[in-house]
Design a protein around this motif. Structure first.
Motif, short mmCIF file in Angstrom:
data_model
loop_
_atom_site.label_atom_id
_atom_site.label_comp_id
_atom_site.label_asym_id
_atom_site.label_seq_id
_atom_site.Cartn_x
_atom_site.Cartn_y
_atom_site.Cartn_z
N LEU A 135 0.86 -1.18 0.00
CA LEU A 135 0.00 0.00 0.00
C LEU A 135 0.90 1.23 0.00
O LEU A 135 1.78 1.35 0.85
CB LEU A 135 -0.91 0.01 1.23
CG LEU A 135 -1.92 1.15 1.30
CD1 LEU A 135 -3.03 0.93 0.27
CD2 LEU A 135 -2.53 1.26 2.70
N SER A 136 0.67 2.11 -0.97
CA SER A 136 1.49 3.31 -1.10
C SER A 136 0.61 4.56 -0.95
O SER A 136 -0.60 4.51 -1.21
CB SER A 136 2.18 3.35 -2.46
OG SER A 136 2.91 2.18 -2.69
N ASN A 137 1.24 5.67 -0.59
CA ASN A 137 0.51 6.94 -0.59
C ASN A 137 0.60 7.57 -1.97
O ASN A 137 1.18 7.01 -2.90
CB ASN A 137 1.02 7.88 0.50
CG ASN A 137 2.49 8.26 0.32
OD1 ASN A 137 3.05 8.12 -0.79
ND2 ASN A 137 3.12 8.74 1.37
N ARG A 138 0.05 8.76 -2.12
CA ARG A 138 -0.04 9.38 -3.45
C ARG A 138 1.33 9.79 -3.99
O ARG A 138 1.45 10.08 -5.18
CB ARG A 138 -0.95 10.60 -3.39
CG ARG A 138 -0.42 11.75 -2.57
CD ARG A 138 -1.39 12.91 -2.55
NE ARG A 138 -2.59 12.57 -1.79
CZ ARG A 138 -3.62 13.40 -1.62
NH1 ARG A 138 -3.59 14.59 -2.20
NH2 ARG A 138 -4.66 13.05 -0.91
N TRP A 139 2.35 9.79 -3.13
CA TRP A 139 3.69 10.15 -3.58
C TRP A 139 4.54 8.92 -3.88
O TRP A 139 5.71 9.03 -4.19
CB TRP A 139 4.38 11.03 -2.55
CG TRP A 139 3.62 12.30 -2.32
CD1 TRP A 139 3.60 13.41 -3.12
CD2 TRP A 139 2.74 12.58 -1.22
NE1 TRP A 139 2.76 14.35 -2.60
CE2 TRP A 139 2.21 13.89 -1.43
CE3 TRP A 139 2.33 11.86 -0.11
CZ2 TRP A 139 1.31 14.47 -0.56
CZ3 TRP A 139 1.44 12.45 0.77
CH2 TRP A 139 0.94 13.74 0.54
N GLY A 140 3.95 7.73 -3.74
CA GLY A 140 4.66 6.50 -4.05
C GLY A 140 5.43 5.91 -2.88
O GLY A 140 6.18 4.95 -3.06
N GLN A 141 5.26 6.47 -1.68
CA GLN A 141 5.95 5.94 -0.51
C GLN A 141 5.18 4.73 0.04
O GLN A 141 3.96 4.77 0.17
CB GLN A 141 6.06 7.02 0.57
CG GLN A 141 6.86 8.24 0.12
CD GLN A 141 6.69 9.41 1.07
OE1 GLN A 141 5.62 9.62 1.65
NE2 GLN A 141 7.74 10.19 1.24
N ILE A 142 5.91 3.66 0.36
CA ILE A 142 5.28 2.45 0.86
C ILE A 142 4.82 2.64 2.31
O ILE A 142 5.62 2.97 3.18
CB ILE A 142 6.25 1.25 0.79
CG1 ILE A 142 6.75 1.06 -0.65
CG2 ILE A 142 5.57 -0.02 1.28
CD1 ILE A 142 5.69 0.77 -1.66
N LEU A 143 3.54 2.45 2.55
CA LEU A 143 2.98 2.57 3.90
C LEU A 143 2.88 1.21 4.60
O LEU A 143 2.94 1.14 5.82
CB LEU A 143 1.57 3.18 3.83
CG LEU A 143 1.44 4.56 3.18
CD1 LEU A 143 -0.01 4.97 3.15
CD2 LEU A 143 2.27 5.59 3.94
N TRP A 144 2.74 0.16 3.81
CA TRP A 144 2.47 -1.16 4.39
C TRP A 144 2.72 -2.22 3.33
O TRP A 144 2.53 -2.00 2.14
CB TRP A 144 1.02 -1.21 4.84
CG TRP A 144 0.46 -2.56 5.17
CD1 TRP A 144 0.60 -3.26 6.33
CD2 TRP A 144 -0.36 -3.38 4.31
NE1 TRP A 144 -0.08 -4.46 6.25
CE2 TRP A 144 -0.68 -4.55 5.01
CE3 TRP A 144 -0.84 -3.22 3.02
CZ2 TRP A 144 -1.46 -5.56 4.49
CZ3 TRP A 144 -1.63 -4.23 2.47
CH2 TRP A 144 -1.94 -5.38 3.21
N SER A 145 3.20 -3.37 3.76
CA SER A 145 3.35 -4.51 2.86
C SER A 145 3.03 -5.78 3.62
O SER A 145 3.19 -5.85 4.85
CB SER A 145 4.76 -4.57 2.27
OG SER A 145 5.72 -4.80 3.28
N ASP A 146 2.58 -6.79 2.90
CA ASP A 146 2.20 -8.05 3.54
C ASP A 146 2.17 -9.12 2.45
O ASP A 146 2.29 -8.82 1.26
CB ASP A 146 0.83 -7.91 4.21
CG ASP A 146 0.62 -8.92 5.32
OD1 ASP A 146 1.43 -9.87 5.43
OD2 ASP A 146 -0.36 -8.77 6.09
N ARG A 147 1.98 -10.35 2.87
CA ARG A 147 1.81 -11.43 1.91
C ARG A 147 0.96 -12.51 2.54
O ARG A 147 0.83 -12.61 3.76
CB ARG A 147 3.16 -12.00 1.46
CG ARG A 147 3.87 -12.82 2.50
CD ARG A 147 5.23 -13.28 1.99
NE ARG A 147 5.86 -14.19 2.95
CZ ARG A 147 7.11 -14.61 2.87
NH1 ARG A 147 7.88 -14.16 1.89
NH2 ARG A 147 7.61 -15.45 3.75
#
Length: 271
Positions: A228-240
């Motif tokens: 999940l990224s914000n509007r600037w492309g920064q990763i806020l969260w990742s999972d699998r």
């Protein structure tokens, strides 16, 4: 369906009768749906028009999967419902399309055409209280973040259809989630098989958040990785998550629901 007699009051404990629309009214509504709900979805509208025409001709009872498959998706010997799920998948898409239209742009339409789950025969009814003006959305909904779901990438060729179906399920789930507003499919699927940057995607979709991910398979296990990224492309969260077995449609629904469940917790942690 019985027609209501406006001069006859309903008896105590009896449900009021709902007037059934005329065939001409149904055909008029069908044309309205073609213009407003199914523009750009010619094949799906052909499905709707076929089942409506058959029902108006008194053949609703014959609307079975094989009949529709032969008429719309194959020849006399080409369509086999045991190995081809096209009719079931398209019927599901059709129900969603109708639900979305009547809960939005068509909220004030007097004639309602629906296809109940578990049947291919359409139902026709008059809206009891047509609302010409769409209800105002609650302020909390208007402030909900816009979520853009990018088409998930299949890391092996045989998973391309599954990845596309998972993306569609995610958008469908996001459209019904209280915590989000969803960017339209028409915008998101244009990024399928193309190069893009996350900030460009967010700008194109008017999104606050961008969800993207991959699908790969090893033997009977699918691994879904997502970010999940914000509007600037920064990763806020990742999972699998790993999923084994299951019918593809059931797996896509279950994965989409699980991802949407995890997102609010991820946003709380990121804030």
């Amino acid at each position: 369906m019985r027609r209501a007699d406006p001069a006859a009051p309903a008896r105590a404990g009896e449900e009021p009768l709902i007037e059934e629309p005329t065939a001409d009214a149904v055909r008029g509504q069908l044309e309205r749906l073609r213009t407003h709900a199914f523009a750009g979805s010619g094949k799906l509208f052909s499905f709707l028009r076929f089942v409506v025409d058959e029902a108006l001709a008194g053949r609703a009872a014959t609307l079975k999967e094989l009949v529709i498959g032969i008429e719309l998706y194959g020849g006399v010997v080409d369509y086999d419902p045991r190995i081809d799920s096209t009719v079931r998948v398209e019927a599901r898409r059709l129900r969603r399309k109708l639900d979305a239209y009547y809960s939005g742009q068509g909220a004030g339409d007097a004639v309602i055409i629906s296809m109940p789950t578990g049947s291919y025969a359409p139902c026709f009814r008059m809206r009891v209280e047509a609302e010409p003006v769409l209800p105002k959305l609650p302020e909390a909904v208007l402030r909900a973040p816009m979520l853009a779901v990018l088409p998930f990438t299949a890391l092996c060729g045989e998973e391309r259809a599954f990845a596309a179906g998972l993306t569609d399920e995610l958008i469908h789930a996001a459209e019904r989630a209280v915590r989000f507003r969803a960017a339209p499919r028409a915008i998101m699927f244009q990024f399928r098989e193309t190069r893009y940057s996350l900030d460009v995607v967010a700008a194109e979709a008017g999104a606050d958040l961008v969800l993207h991910g991959t699908v790969r398979r090893a033997q009977d296990v699918r691994r879904i990785a997502m970010e999940l990224s914000n509007r600037w492309g920064q990763i806020l969260w990742s999972d699998r998550m790993d999923v084994a077995g299951d019918d593809d449609l059931a797996a896509q629904e279950r994965i989409a629901a699980e991802i949407l469940t995890r997102l609010p917790a991820a946003l709380a942690e990121a804030s």
